[in-house]
Scaffold this active site. Structure first.
Site, short mmCIF file in Angstrom:
data_model
loop_
_atom_site.label_atom_id
_atom_site.label_comp_id
_atom_site.label_asym_id
_atom_site.label_seq_id
_atom_site.Cartn_x
_atom_site.Cartn_y
_atom_site.Cartn_z
N HIS A 12 0.86 -1.19 0.00
CA HIS A 12 0.00 0.00 0.00
C HIS A 12 0.89 1.24 0.00
O HIS A 12 1.30 1.75 1.04
CB HIS A 12 -0.92 -0.01 1.23
CG HIS A 12 -1.98 1.05 1.19
ND1 HIS A 12 -3.32 0.76 1.17
CD2 HIS A 12 -1.90 2.41 1.15
CE1 HIS A 12 -4.02 1.88 1.14
NE2 HIS A 12 -3.17 2.90 1.13
N HIS A 14 1.38 4.99 -2.30
CA HIS A 14 0.86 5.90 -3.33
C HIS A 14 2.01 6.58 -4.07
O HIS A 14 2.91 7.14 -3.44
CB HIS A 14 -0.03 6.97 -2.70
CG HIS A 14 -1.32 6.43 -2.16
ND1 HIS A 14 -2.48 6.42 -2.89
CD2 HIS A 14 -1.63 5.89 -0.95
CE1 HIS A 14 -3.45 5.89 -2.16
NE2 HIS A 14 -2.96 5.56 -0.98
N ASP A 16 2.04 9.40 -5.93
CA ASP A 16 2.17 10.86 -5.77
C ASP A 16 2.50 11.28 -4.35
O ASP A 16 2.86 12.43 -4.11
CB ASP A 16 0.93 11.59 -6.29
CG ASP A 16 -0.36 11.13 -5.65
OD1 ASP A 16 -0.34 10.15 -4.88
OD2 ASP A 16 -1.42 11.74 -5.93
N GLY A 170 -9.16 8.35 -1.47
CA GLY A 170 -9.55 9.73 -1.19
C GLY A 170 -10.43 9.82 0.04
O GLY A 170 -10.57 8.87 0.80
N HIS A 197 -9.81 1.30 -0.25
CA HIS A 197 -9.59 2.08 0.97
C HIS A 197 -10.90 2.12 1.75
O HIS A 197 -11.90 2.64 1.24
CB HIS A 197 -9.22 3.53 0.63
CG HIS A 197 -7.80 3.75 0.22
ND1 HIS A 197 -7.30 3.35 -0.99
CD2 HIS A 197 -6.77 4.37 0.88
CE1 HIS A 197 -6.02 3.72 -1.07
NE2 HIS A 197 -5.68 4.33 0.05
N GLU A 200 -10.71 3.66 7.22
CA GLU A 200 -9.59 4.51 7.62
C GLU A 200 -10.09 5.66 8.48
O GLU A 200 -9.37 6.17 9.33
CB GLU A 200 -8.89 5.07 6.37
CG GLU A 200 -7.68 5.94 6.66
CD GLU A 200 -7.01 6.50 5.41
OE1 GLU A 200 -5.90 7.04 5.56
OE2 GLU A 200 -7.59 6.41 4.31
N ASP A 278 2.13 3.66 2.94
CA ASP A 278 1.10 4.59 2.47
C ASP A 278 1.71 5.65 1.56
O ASP A 278 1.46 5.67 0.37
CB ASP A 278 0.34 5.23 3.64
CG ASP A 278 -1.04 5.74 3.23
OD1 ASP A 278 -1.45 5.48 2.08
OD2 ASP A 278 -1.71 6.38 4.05
#
Length: 331
Positions: A12, A14, A16, A170, A197, A200, A278
């Site tokens: 997991h 990301h 960006d 998101g 996701h 969370e 993450d």
């Protein structure tokens, strides 16, 4: 335990949220973009979230600078390569990176070019380093849904050859899964694996829905099953793996402190937990840091660490051949 030398798996992460600050400056220069500063310390400060944010939305603001420069094929390939390079250099043996293709069309880049670029960067790193990887296509829940099928169709060209799964990411609101049932179904029909996701930000019901409505095989974070017995039992009974991200969960106030993180309790109760970054830059972390924090906070033995490593291998969206290779590091 030497945390740096341990073989590691990150399921997991990301794209960006894991860009080198210097790369932001370099790409801005190449693209004639004006940054708020050319001082790397200022740029880093803008990209790294504080140790505790008031909420997830504050954390997500740190993605603005990467979004600015990640609008060319060259930038995407470079950032992809560098992320796999950084991971390989700390003994991450397998990395699944998720990214939102629709975020990279500000300058008109086609979905095909976007997919080709990130996969090309990854494969270049795989050729140079002892690392394997795959990409996961993330759809932001807040974006218009009319382009989701186009994203899935563009990614299908690389399916099981660089791209493997569909994700929703998101801001998380209760009940979001109901809106995405047809898209998850379409993804499955095309051959995508599913990770979502959910749980969370307080809604354990979202985890239940992600599995029961969307067919999630893994859940990103999922920590709020601790206050939702039905979701807890579903995760446990179906052996759905949780992609826990300890530093990020503290930053976004999902938990008040690492010592309150439910990962150890979940693990001891037989839930399939994994340890992940993450966002390497936004959370100012590495897999070495995440493993060290979890092992030390919860006094895990080396055998327990390798058990969690094996859980990660077994739940990776990759081939049996790659899984066998990854398991060889746990002997």
């Amino acid at each position: 335990m030497n945390y740096f030398d341990l073989p590691k798996i990150d399921l997991h992460c990301h794209l960006d949220g894991s860009v080198r600050p210097q790369t932001i400056i370099d790409l801005a220069d190449e693209q004639n973009l004006t940054l708020p500063s050319r001082d790397i310390n200022v740029i880093k400060e803008m990209m790294v979230a504080p140790e505790t944010c008031p909420n997830l939305d504050e954390y997500l603001k740190r993605f603005e600078l990467p979004g600015m420069v990640m609008q060319t094929a060259e930038a995407l390939e470079r950032i992809s390569f560098e992320l796999f390079e950084d991971a390989a250099n700390e003994n991450v043996k397998y990395l699944e990176v998720r990214f939102g293709p629709l975020l990279h069309q500000v300058k008109g880049l086609s979905l095909d070019d976007i997919m080709d670029s990130v996969v090309r960067g990854m494969k270049r790193a795989e050729a140079q380093y002892d690392i394997h990887g795959n990409y996961i296509l993330s759809i932001l829940r807040t974006m218009p849904k009319d382009q989701i099928k186009a994203v899935l169709e563009a990614g299908a060209k690389h399916l099981n050859d660089g791209i493997v799964a569909f994700d929703l990411a998101g801001s998380e609101v209760p009940g979001f899964c109901h809106e995405f049932v047809p898209y998850a179904q379409y993804a499955k029909e095309l051959g995508y694996r599913i990770t979502i996701h959910a749980g969370e930000q307080g809604a354990g019901q979202n985890v239940y829905d992600a599995i029961s409505l969307l067919g999630a095989e893994r859940v990103g974070h999922g920590i709020f099953i601790h206050n939702h017995p039905e979701a807890y039992q579903l995760v446990k009974g179906e052996e759905v793996a949780l992609e826990t991200c300890p530093s990020s969960n503290v930053q976004t106030k999902a938990v008040n402190s690492l010592s309150e993180h439910p990962i150890k309790a979940f693990y001891k109760d037989g839930i399939a937990v994994t340890i992940n970054t993450d966002n390497r830059t936004v959370s100012n972390t590495t897999m070495t840091d995440e493993v060290r924090k979890v092992v030390e906070a919860f006094e895990l033995t080396e055998a327990e660490y390798f058990d969690i490593y094996t859980i990660s291998v077994n739940n990776a969206f990759t081939s049996d051949a790659v899984k066998q290779h990854l398991l060889s590091f746990a002997q």
